[in-house]
Enzyme design. Structure first.
Site, PDB file in Angstrom:
ATOM      1  N   HIS A 126       0.846  -1.200   0.000  1.00 21.73           N
ATOM      2  CA  HIS A 126       0.000   0.000   0.000  1.00 21.73           C
ATOM      3  C   HIS A 126       0.888   1.258   0.000  1.00 21.73           C
ATOM      4  O   HIS A 126       0.698   2.163  -0.819  1.00 21.73           O
ATOM      5  CB  HIS A 126      -0.898  -0.048   1.245  1.00 21.73           C
ATOM      6  CG  HIS A 126      -1.622   1.212   1.571  1.00 21.73           C
ATOM      7  ND1 HIS A 126      -3.000   1.295   1.544  1.00 21.73           N
ATOM      8  CD2 HIS A 126      -1.191   2.439   1.964  1.00 21.73           C
ATOM      9  CE1 HIS A 126      -3.367   2.508   1.893  1.00 21.73           C
ATOM     10  NE2 HIS A 126      -2.288   3.226   2.153  1.00 21.73           N
ATOM     11  N   GLU A 127       1.884   1.272   0.900  1.00 18.90           N
ATOM     12  CA  GLU A 127       2.769   2.445   0.969  1.00 18.90           C
ATOM     13  C   GLU A 127       3.523   2.626  -0.348  1.00 18.90           C
ATOM     14  O   GLU A 127       3.729   3.753  -0.788  1.00 18.90           O
ATOM     15  CB  GLU A 127       3.766   2.300   2.122  1.00 18.90           C
ATOM     16  CG  GLU A 127       3.133   2.289   3.512  1.00 18.90           C
ATOM     17  CD  GLU A 127       2.292   3.522   3.800  1.00 18.90           C
ATOM     18  OE1 GLU A 127       2.611   4.612   3.269  1.00 18.90           O
ATOM     19  OE2 GLU A 127       1.304   3.390   4.546  1.00 18.90           O
ATOM     20  N   HIS A 147       1.618   4.580  -2.839  1.00 25.13           N
ATOM     21  CA  HIS A 147       1.823   6.030  -2.679  1.00 25.13           C
ATOM     22  C   HIS A 147       3.187   6.452  -3.232  1.00 25.13           C
ATOM     23  O   HIS A 147       3.319   7.454  -3.921  1.00 25.13           O
ATOM     24  CB  HIS A 147       1.805   6.418  -1.198  1.00 25.13           C
ATOM     25  CG  HIS A 147       0.491   6.238  -0.515  1.00 25.13           C
ATOM     26  ND1 HIS A 147      -0.676   6.795  -0.977  1.00 25.13           N
ATOM     27  CD2 HIS A 147       0.145   5.589   0.632  1.00 25.13           C
ATOM     28  CE1 HIS A 147      -1.669   6.478  -0.153  1.00 25.13           C
ATOM     29  NE2 HIS A 147      -1.200   5.740   0.830  1.00 25.13           N
ATOM     30  N   ASP A 178      -5.577   8.641   4.119  1.00 26.04           N
ATOM     31  CA  ASP A 178      -5.614   8.798   2.661  1.00 26.04           C
ATOM     32  C   ASP A 178      -6.894   9.480   2.182  1.00 26.04           C
ATOM     33  O   ASP A 178      -6.859  10.365   1.333  1.00 26.04           O
ATOM     34  CB  ASP A 178      -5.472   7.433   1.988  1.00 26.04           C
ATOM     35  CG  ASP A 178      -4.110   6.824   2.282  1.00 26.04           C
ATOM     36  OD1 ASP A 178      -3.183   7.598   2.555  1.00 26.04           O
ATOM     37  OD2 ASP A 178      -4.001   5.592   2.227  1.00 26.04           O
TER      38      ASP A 178
HETATM   39 ZN    ZN Z   1      -2.108   5.199   2.566  1.00 24.42          ZN
END
Ligand code: ZN
Length: 359
Positions: A58-59, A62, A159
């Site tokens: 997930h990171e 980004h 987020d």
């Molecule tokens: Zn996030």
């Protein structure tokens, strides 16, 4: 961040694991051992590790999105509340911020979708319902859906809150958008905290506190940057400070500090050019370890940034943030000491210019 171990790097970004996360793993292992024995303990820890691999993915959603816009990320830290990617700067254009914010939850949707596609939706639903023995993958799919939905809560700085801020920034400018997103984040954090309290779920209260203080910190950061974009270092630096020459002794510095509220003393060479900063802590250590007859240059901080006082405040702020020094030494056109920029003096500028700050 202290108390973290490095696990290695992926594509130039270091992955760190915080000691509290290892404690969290140990706690999960011990708790599952007590209820279900050794196999349950191994399953519990494996499941948490798998979830955190998804959090790292997930990171990186980004991180790769931000990299498209030229923003680099130094490291990702794994905490029990999730991962934190420390980007050198987040793209400030609203459309770019929107993409960067949504890229993380999108990764979780893709992971969940892939698991469901491979196992088949019926099989996933069935093994979640009846206590089937191999539930790791179906549970992982469910956890990823939860991660996506949870992160999309419009609670800044999560987020969803970042996406909301980006959308608001299209209408009202970044400073006011951040202010509004912060207030919405506070309301949601309060609700989440109360919910956690009444349901006896301390983890929700922890996340609520993280949102509350995280929103405050980012709001302040945004305002500082906005205030700095229209000012120069001279507008915010402390002036009229006592200074010492490179030949001064620690005993002289001690005598000076006793009679002053000043925290740090700039040290100047014979041409009044700043060469370092003597901090209160440095002085106390020096006096304790070496006595008063040593020169101030033996304990002063040397890697303190020096910038022209006429330079933009934005440059001063970023030098402060990146150097980790307690201040930035400002010089005049001849390189002589002019003042000291600290986070506190910047904060004061913000406080008194607050009414004037908008964009
Ligand atoms: Zn996030």
């Amino acid at each position: 961040m202290g108390w973290s171990l490095s696990l290695g790097s992926i594509a130039g970004t270091r992955i760190r694991i915080h000691i509290t996360f290892l404690m969290f793993l140990a706690w999960i292992g011990a708790a599952s051992w007590q209820t279900g024995g050794q196999q349950a303990a191994i399953d519990g820890v494996l499941f948490i590790i798998a979830i955190f691999a998804c959090v790292v993915a997930h990171e990186f959603g980004h991180i790769f999105a931000a990299r498209r816009y030229g923003a680099r990320t130094r490291d990702v830290i794994l905490l029990p509340i999730g991962g934190i990617a420390r980007m050198e700067q987040i793209p400030e254009k609203p459309a770019q911020e929107l993409v960067v914010a949504l890229a993380g939850p999108l990764v979780n949707v893709v992971i969940a979708g892939a698991i469901i596609a491979v196992l088949g939706p019926d099989a996933v639903a069935a093994s979640l319902n009846d206590n089937a023995p191999s539930r790791l993958l179906p549970e992982l799919a469910a956890a990823n859906m939860f991660l996506a939905v949870f992160n999309l809560l419009p609670a800044f700085p999560m987020d969803g809150g970042r996406a909301l801020r980006a959308l608001l920034a299209l209408k009202m400018g970044r400073v006011r958008a951040t202010d509004l997103a912060t207030r919405i984040g506070h309301v949601l954090a309060l609700g989440m905290g109360l919910w956690g309290l009444t349901q006896g779920k301390p983890i929700l209260m922890l996340i609520a506190a993280f949102i509350w203080f995280g929103a405050n910190a980012e709001n302040r950061q945004t305002q500082l940057h906005a205030a700095s974009s229209r000012a120069c270092i001279a507008d915010a630096m402390l002036t009229g400070l006592a200074t010492l020459g490179t030949g001064a002794l620690l005993s002289e510095a001690a005598a000076l500090m006793v009679h002053s509220t000043q925290g740090d003393v700039p040290i100047l060479d014979e041409h009044d050019r700043p060469v370092g900063l003597l901090t209160r802590g440095g002085l106390a250590h020096g006096l304790h370890d070496m006595g008063g007859d040593m020169p101030v240059t033996s304990v002063m901080l040397r890697d303190v940034p020096v910038l022209p006082a006429a330079e933009g405040l934005e440059a001063g702020l970023s030098a402060l943030e990146h150097s980790g020094a307690p201040g930035v030494l400002a010089s005049d056109a001849y390189g002589r000491f002019a003042g000291l920029l600290t986070l506190e003096s910047l904060g004061r500028l913000l406080l008194f210019k607050r009414g004037a700050v908008s964009d």
